[in-house]
Design a protein around this motif. Structure first.
Motif, mmCIF file in Angstrom:
data_model
loop_
_atom_site.group_PDB
_atom_site.id
_atom_site.type_symbol
_atom_site.label_atom_id
_atom_site.label_comp_id
_atom_site.label_asym_id
_atom_site.label_seq_id
_atom_site.Cartn_x
_atom_site.Cartn_y
_atom_site.Cartn_z
ATOM 1 N N UNK A 163 -7.403 56.861 -30.540
ATOM 2 C CA UNK A 163 -7.469 57.011 -29.075
ATOM 3 C C UNK A 163 -8.218 55.873 -28.394
ATOM 4 N N UNK A 164 -9.298 55.391 -29.023
ATOM 5 C CA UNK A 164 -10.042 54.277 -28.429
ATOM 6 C C UNK A 164 -9.168 53.034 -28.321
ATOM 7 N N UNK A 165 -8.424 52.728 -29.381
ATOM 8 C CA UNK A 165 -7.533 51.569 -29.355
ATOM 9 C C UNK A 165 -6.511 51.697 -28.232
ATOM 10 N N UNK A 166 -5.871 52.856 -28.135
ATOM 11 C CA UNK A 166 -4.799 53.042 -27.155
ATOM 12 C C UNK A 166 -5.345 53.050 -25.734
ATOM 13 N N UNK A 167 -6.427 53.730 -25.504
ATOM 14 C CA UNK A 167 -6.977 53.814 -24.149
ATOM 15 C C UNK A 167 -7.517 52.477 -23.647
ATOM 16 N N UNK A 168 -7.781 51.549 -24.557
ATOM 17 C CA UNK A 168 -8.276 50.227 -24.159
ATOM 18 C C UNK A 168 -7.172 49.168 -24.085
ATOM 19 N N UNK A 169 -5.911 49.597 -24.187
ATOM 20 C CA UNK A 169 -4.812 48.642 -24.037
ATOM 21 C C UNK A 169 -4.734 48.143 -22.592
ATOM 22 N N UNK A 170 -4.098 47.020 -22.361
ATOM 23 C CA UNK A 170 -3.993 46.467 -20.998
ATOM 24 C C UNK A 170 -3.368 47.457 -20.018
ATOM 25 N N UNK A 171 -3.680 47.292 -18.758
ATOM 26 C CA UNK A 171 -3.235 48.217 -17.710
ATOM 27 C C UNK A 171 -1.735 48.171 -17.456
ATOM 28 N N UNK A 172 -1.035 47.193 -18.054
ATOM 29 C CA UNK A 172 0.422 47.170 -17.915
ATOM 30 C C UNK A 172 1.034 48.415 -18.529
ATOM 31 N N UNK A 173 0.310 49.033 -19.473
ATOM 32 C CA UNK A 173 0.707 50.320 -20.031
ATOM 33 C C UNK A 173 0.042 51.417 -19.202
ATOM 34 N N UNK A 174 0.812 52.345 -18.692
ATOM 35 C CA UNK A 174 0.252 53.401 -17.840
ATOM 36 C C UNK A 174 -0.578 54.376 -18.662
ATOM 37 N N UNK A 175 -1.484 55.084 -17.972
ATOM 38 C CA UNK A 175 -2.301 56.084 -18.650
ATOM 39 C C UNK A 175 -1.433 57.206 -19.209
ATOM 40 N N UNK A 176 -0.367 57.536 -18.506
ATOM 41 C CA UNK A 176 0.525 58.590 -18.985
ATOM 42 C C UNK A 176 1.197 58.199 -20.302
ATOM 43 N N UNK A 177 1.662 56.954 -20.387
ATOM 44 C CA UNK A 177 2.308 56.519 -21.627
ATOM 45 C C UNK A 177 1.296 56.458 -22.772
ATOM 46 N N UNK A 178 0.059 56.101 -22.463
ATOM 47 C CA UNK A 178 -0.984 56.079 -23.495
ATOM 48 C C UNK A 178 -1.257 57.489 -24.013
ATOM 49 N N UNK A 179 -1.350 58.436 -23.101
ATOM 50 C CA UNK A 179 -1.616 59.820 -23.511
ATOM 51 C C UNK A 179 -0.451 60.396 -24.309
ATOM 52 N N UNK A 180 0.772 60.044 -23.915
ATOM 53 C CA UNK A 180 1.950 60.491 -24.657
ATOM 54 C C UNK A 180 1.925 59.945 -26.072
#
Length: 332
Positions: A228-245
């Motif tokens: 989760x830490x890796x995914x949540x710290x990805x660049x903002x070009x990826x939306x929070x919704x796609x990260x949570x999915x």
């Protein structure tokens, strides 16, 4: 260049001589058939990995190994091996996965017949994605939410020469997911092309001997903290919704918390009361009810009993697989 200039395989290793030996025994004929070069980064191993590699180099001239002078962490060794090949595409592989000859053929045909250069090519993990057709991703959030979870398995990823030469090295070091982190960050550029080839799949390699544990003793930390830490710290070009999915799909689909693995974890005392308490919210919100049942059911079973049944079940599965394969009943 005496080997296929289109595709090579990159394998990082550390103290896995017997696994590496079985890996080459399984794949050497396919590697020869397709003239694929194998590049190995040895971390360096303290076992007989050098002898194993030398043995297979005698069988196939396109196996190249670099033994590091000093030991580095796992993430750094993965980054190092990516830089070794000089082919157009690089298949990042672990010695714990089988590459069926049909899969290698499909990957090569896809790359040879591609109408354009891809930044990366991604294939199926044990055929777990069944309802997503072949496509080329150009949308960051579709890519992340639809197949992002499977990229945590390094062997499903083939990267381009440009990514290997110009990728964001160091961006995911310390995450324990350096390859997917490296790929996600590189593909965050405005114009990217990531090919999804679902008909090609890798499978767990049924090694006949004792299984080397690797990082499995940190399974809960990997799933509920590092990922989760890796995914949540990805660049903002990826939306929070796609990260949570992605995070949710990863926990449900990747298989790290399958009941057989949980049985083994408890049998080897790799799940503690402290971990259960620390990650109880993640267990509640990220795992399916069936997984929660097994997590807390096996918790009540004495470790020696879990260990006994885990060993018997795994031995039986691998023995039956080898028998079926000899009889031609296994297609992968």
């Amino acid at each position: 260049m005496s080997y296929n200039p289109l595709l090579s395989i990159a394998i990082p290793t550390y103290n896995r001589a017997n696994h590496l030996d079985f890996y080459f025994e399984t794949h050497i004929e396919s590697f020869k058939k397709h003239n694929i070069a194998i590049f190995i980064s040895d971390n360096p191993s303290g076992d007989h990995a050098s002898e194993v590699i030398a043995k297979w180099q005698g069988e196939y001239e396109n196996i190249f190994s670099t033994k590091l002078d000093t030991m580095v962490d796992t993430d750094t060794n993965h980054e190092y091996v990516i830089k070794l090949p000089d082919t157009e595409y690089i298949w990042i592989c672990a010695d714990s996965y089988e590459l069926p000859d049909a899969t290698i053929t499909q990957v090569l045909e896809c790359l040879e017949n591609a109408p354009e250069k891809y930044d990366s090519l991604h294939i199926n993990l044990v055929n777990r994605i069944k309802d997503l057709p072949e496509k080329t991703y150009t949308d960051h959030n579709e890519f992340l939410s639809e197949i992002g979870w499977s990229i945590s398995c390094n062997t499903t990823n083939i990267i381009s020469r440009d990514m290997a030469d110009n990728g964001p090295y160091g961006v995911a070091n310390g995450s324990l997911f350096v390859v997917p982190g490296f790929i996600y960050h590189y593909l965050s550029k405005p114009d990217f092309k990531a090919k999804w080839l679902p008909s090609a799949s890798v499978f767990t390699l049924k090694y006949p001997g004792p299984i080397k544990l690797g990082l499995r003793f940190t399974a809960f930390d990997l799933i509920f903290k590092h990922w989760p830490e890796l995914i949540n710290n990805l660049p903002d070009v990826y939306s929070q919704q796609s990260k949570e999915t992605l995070i949710l799909k990863h926990t449900h689909l990747v298989g790290w918390l399958h009941w057989r693995r949980l049985l083994g974890f408890y049998g080897d005392n790799y799940i503690s009361e402290e971990q259960l308490e620390k990650y109880k919210e993640g267990i509640r919100t990220l795992t399916p009810k069936s997984t929660q049942f097994f997590i807390y059911f096996f918790r009540r079973v004495p470790a020696p009993i879990c260990k006994f049944f885990s060993v018997i079940i795994e031995w039986s599965r691998r023995r039956n697989y080898r028998i079926r394969k000899k009889l031609g009943l296994e297609t992968n």
